[in-house]
Design an enzyme around this catalytic site. Structure first.
Site, mmCIF file in Angstrom:
data_model
loop_
_atom_site.group_PDB
_atom_site.id
_atom_site.type_symbol
_atom_site.label_atom_id
_atom_site.label_comp_id
_atom_site.label_asym_id
_atom_site.label_seq_id
_atom_site.Cartn_x
_atom_site.Cartn_y
_atom_site.Cartn_z
ATOM 1 N N GLU A 195 -89.450 89.613 34.153
ATOM 2 C CA GLU A 195 -89.633 88.169 34.188
ATOM 3 C C GLU A 195 -90.760 87.750 33.255
ATOM 4 O O GLU A 195 -91.703 88.515 33.017
ATOM 5 C CB GLU A 195 -90.014 87.698 35.599
ATOM 6 C CG GLU A 195 -88.897 87.660 36.585
ATOM 7 C CD GLU A 195 -89.358 87.134 37.930
ATOM 8 O OE1 GLU A 195 -88.490 86.855 38.759
ATOM 9 O OE2 GLU A 195 -90.582 86.999 38.151
ATOM 10 N N ARG B 144 -86.302 87.043 56.574
ATOM 11 C CA ARG B 144 -86.981 87.433 57.809
ATOM 12 C C ARG B 144 -88.074 86.409 58.100
ATOM 13 O O ARG B 144 -88.292 85.470 57.323
ATOM 14 C CB ARG B 144 -87.626 88.809 57.644
ATOM 15 C CG ARG B 144 -88.551 88.884 56.429
ATOM 16 C CD ARG B 144 -89.285 90.197 56.340
ATOM 17 N NE ARG B 144 -89.940 90.406 55.064
ATOM 18 C CZ ARG B 144 -91.082 89.869 54.672
ATOM 19 N NH1 ARG B 144 -91.712 89.019 55.474
ATOM 20 N NH2 ARG B 144 -91.613 90.144 53.499
ATOM 21 N N LYS C 227 -83.185 91.409 43.871
ATOM 22 C CA LYS C 227 -83.689 90.233 43.175
ATOM 23 C C LYS C 227 -82.788 89.788 42.024
ATOM 24 O O LYS C 227 -82.657 88.597 41.759
ATOM 25 C CB LYS C 227 -85.104 90.496 42.674
ATOM 26 C CG LYS C 227 -86.142 90.632 43.789
ATOM 27 C CD LYS C 227 -87.513 90.903 43.220
ATOM 28 C CE LYS C 227 -88.594 90.839 44.299
ATOM 29 N NZ LYS C 227 -88.394 91.800 45.374
ATOM 30 N N HIS D 206 -101.071 91.225 44.155
ATOM 31 C CA HIS D 206 -99.810 90.668 44.655
ATOM 32 C C HIS D 206 -99.722 90.674 46.178
ATOM 33 O O HIS D 206 -98.655 90.416 46.736
ATOM 34 C CB HIS D 206 -98.600 91.409 44.054
ATOM 35 C CG HIS D 206 -98.604 91.463 42.561
ATOM 36 N ND1 HIS D 206 -98.465 90.344 41.775
ATOM 37 C CD2 HIS D 206 -98.748 92.504 41.703
ATOM 38 C CE1 HIS D 206 -98.509 90.689 40.499
ATOM 39 N NE2 HIS D 206 -98.685 91.994 40.433
#
Length: 618
Positions: free
Chosen positions: A200, A297, A116, A235
């Site tokens: 973040e 994907r 990431k 999540h």
């Protein structure tokens, strides 16, 4: 067009790929572990190869075994599905090196977007807006905590190699950062073999918007519009829809164009998803939507995109992998109607969504919806893999009609004795904010028991359940009901335990020589609600009335926070169990002392095993 395909996956996605491949005249080869020897995808494929024991790390995650199976069966290509090895660049390269076709993006593209932090740096260079945060190489706890302070709480700790909600923790206060970091890194190490994280800024009114992109080997890249995946729990996506509610054409163009630029920046080929986080405090606005990550994907939720565009994305994958150009240009793609997908899981919302495993004796899914499933009646939900039973997909002209259709579909689900989240999904469809489109990723958490705990059963329901139990024939799942008969000698009362663990007494039942007290007789009665006729031995949270803390499912002990002789208080964490890709903490049911401790870090435990015994303080 390729002629044969090995599917390096299992369950519903394997069945989904087989369906399209068969329609295209492509021979299919399945792979399976010990646990999946009788699975639906094994029977549907033209050929199947056994690749090892039940644990995924010994079968579906062993690339050499999968490549060997492909070579053994003469397969031309390997399709990884999603999960497992689908975003493993080394495996993709090994497939190519073995002379096989990889149905997916180039290994270099997977590497570019797999971490990431590196992906965000590349997106910044491509002019794609990213969420404010820390992407640095210094991974010391002190530096990470300092960066979190600088960003300002709340923050989100995310494993750089993460995905599927794993290795992610929200932290609201500096005092909780250290513990959350350790937990996140432990889960990241277990799931991805990489403990690096990024920090973040946590968006307080977040919407999860993602864009389906597709590239070919001729330099073409298109988007197939956006999906909204904001309805999440821990999540994990619960209900997805396309298009996104409240998305105007100007914002859609900005977000979708950014997604195409992101794909072009890594020379992308095949199906991929660009995920964005939106600050929805003032609705969806182009200047408040930021890149989060790319999934290299096919996504679990791809059917909603297929429904609104009329395209088969698996067919697109196979054609692109065969060297063909994309089947459609951008100006040939349009949005038609509204689609929604609900993920039906084998889990019990009333007990903290604990996974439910075992034999599926009864299975009824809605006949009027599109279904993607890898299980069937008489099959088994294994503790070794993701507990998804099916994806339920609806497509209607409008969003309101789609919601009504999804509510009817989830209300029509019957699965027994394995517990499911069907009732939870149906209640979510009735939520006023969801219906109005006023959604964000925290909606489910805010609703709490309003969604997870079913209404108390009515007296008529209880008597219906008890009467049906007594009248059941003695066979199959009901064989434990030997001796239960209507019109037999009366029994003073029966104790009915509902899915929330509540005990209800039904009197004046005609029951002859009932079963042993600890034996369970199960009965399904609509809306995902189940009943059991039994003497309860403990609550679903793992704590029995006598202080014995039981394992709620098979799993592996990953943390022990107490020792024999320790004083504990009610709610204190005792043991953490890892099962079905999730961590589950067991806590003290009351103030007391740890009398015995049977849990050992790394130990495998069975369902119902006594892990800790607490003696109450008198």
């Amino acid at each position: 067009m390729l002629k044969s395909l090995l599917i390096a996956n299992r369950g519903e996605i394997a069945c989904r790929i087989i369906r399209t491949a068969r329609a295209m005249g492509v021979r299919t080869i399945a792979v399976y572990s010990d646990a999946d020897a009788k699975a639906l995808h094994v029977r549907q494929a033209d050929e199947a190869v056994h690749i090892g024991p039940s644990p995924a790390r010994e079968s579906y995650l062993v690339g050499d075994k999968i490549i060997a199976a492909a070579l053994q069966t003469g397969a031309e290509a390997i399709h990884p599905g999603y999960g497992f090895l689908s975003e493993n660049a080394d495996f993709a390269q090994a497939v190519i090196d073995a002379g096989l076709i990889w149905v997916g993006p180039k290994p270099d593209s997977i590497r570019a977007m797999g971490l990431k932090d590196a992906a965000k740096e590349r997106m910044i260079a491509a002019g794609v807006p990213v969420t404010p945060g820390y992407l640095g190489a210094d991974q010391s706890p002190e530096r990470l905590a300092a960066e979190a302070d600088k960003i300002g709480y709340p923050v989100l700790i995310k494993a750089v190699a993460g995905g599927g909600g794993k290795g992610m923790r929200r932290v609201d206060d500096a005092a909780d950062f250290a513990d959350s970091l350790v937990s996140c890194q432990r889960e990241a190490a277990s799931s991805f073999g990489n403990t690096d994280v990024l920090i973040e800024k946590y968006i307080l009114s977040p919407r999860h918007i993602e864009v389906q992109v597709f590239g070919d080997s001729h330099g073409n890249v298109v988007h197939l519009f956006e999906r909204d995946c904001s309805l999440q729990r821990r999540h994990q996506k619960v209900i997805e829809e396309a298009p996104a509610p409240g998305m105007d054409e100007e914002t859609r163009a900005a977000v979708c164009d950014a997604a195409v630029r992101a794909a072009q920046a890594v020379d992308y080929v095949g199906a991929g998803t660009i995920e964005f986080i939106a600050d929805a405090s003032e609705g969806l606005r182009a200047d408040r939507i930021w890149f989060m990550e790319m999934n290299t994907r096919l996504q679990v939720e791809h059917p909603v995109t297929e429904e609104i565009t009329g395209q088969d994305l698996v067919e697109w994958q196979l054609r692109v992998a065969s060297g063909e150009p994309l089947p459609k240009r951008q100006d040939q793609l349009e949005i038609h109607g509204w689609a929604m997908e609900a993920r039906l899981y084998a889990e019990n919302p009333a007990t903290g969504f604990l996974p439910s495993t075992g034999l599926i004796e009864h299975l009824q899914l809605p006949s009027f919806a599109r279904l993607e499933t890898g299980v069937e009646e008489g099959g088994e939900v294994s503790p070794f893999y993701d507990p998804m039973i099916a994806k339920i997909i609806v497509h209607e002209p409008s969003r309101s009609a789609a919601i009504e259709e999804l509510w009817e579909a989830t209300s029509d689900v019957e699965v027994w004795p394995v517990r499911t989240n069907a009732g939870f999904l149906a209640r979510l469809c009735l939520d006023a904010d969801f219906r109005s489109g006023t959604i964000d990723t925290g909606l489910i958490e805010r609703r709490g028991e309003a969604l997870t705990i079913p209404p108390a059963p009515q007296e008529t329901h209880l008597r219906e359940a008890a009467a049906a139990l007594a009248a059941r024939p003695v066979r199959g799942v009901w064989e434990g009901a030997i001796g239960l008969r209507l019109n037999a000698a009366p029994r003073a009362e029966a104790r009915i335990v509902d899915d929330a663990g509540q005990v209800h007494v039904v009197s004046d039942l005609m029951i002859d020589d009932g079963p042993p007290q600890d034996e369970v007789i199960s009965f399904y009665l609509g809306e995902g609600r189940g009943y059991r006729l039994a003497q309860p031995r403990g609550t679903a949270s793992g704590a029995a009335a006598d202080g014995a803390i039981l394992s709620p499912m098979p799993g592996r002990i990953i943390a022990v926070d107490v020792a024999a002789g320790d004083a504990v208080i009610k709610g204190q964490k005792l043991v953490t169990l890892e099962a079905m890709k999730m961590e589950h903490s067991l806590v003290a049911p009351f103030d007391g002392t740890v009398e015995t401790l049977a849990a050992v870090i790394g130990g495998q435990v069975s369902e119902g095993a006594v892990l800790v015994k607490i003696t109450a303080i008198t």
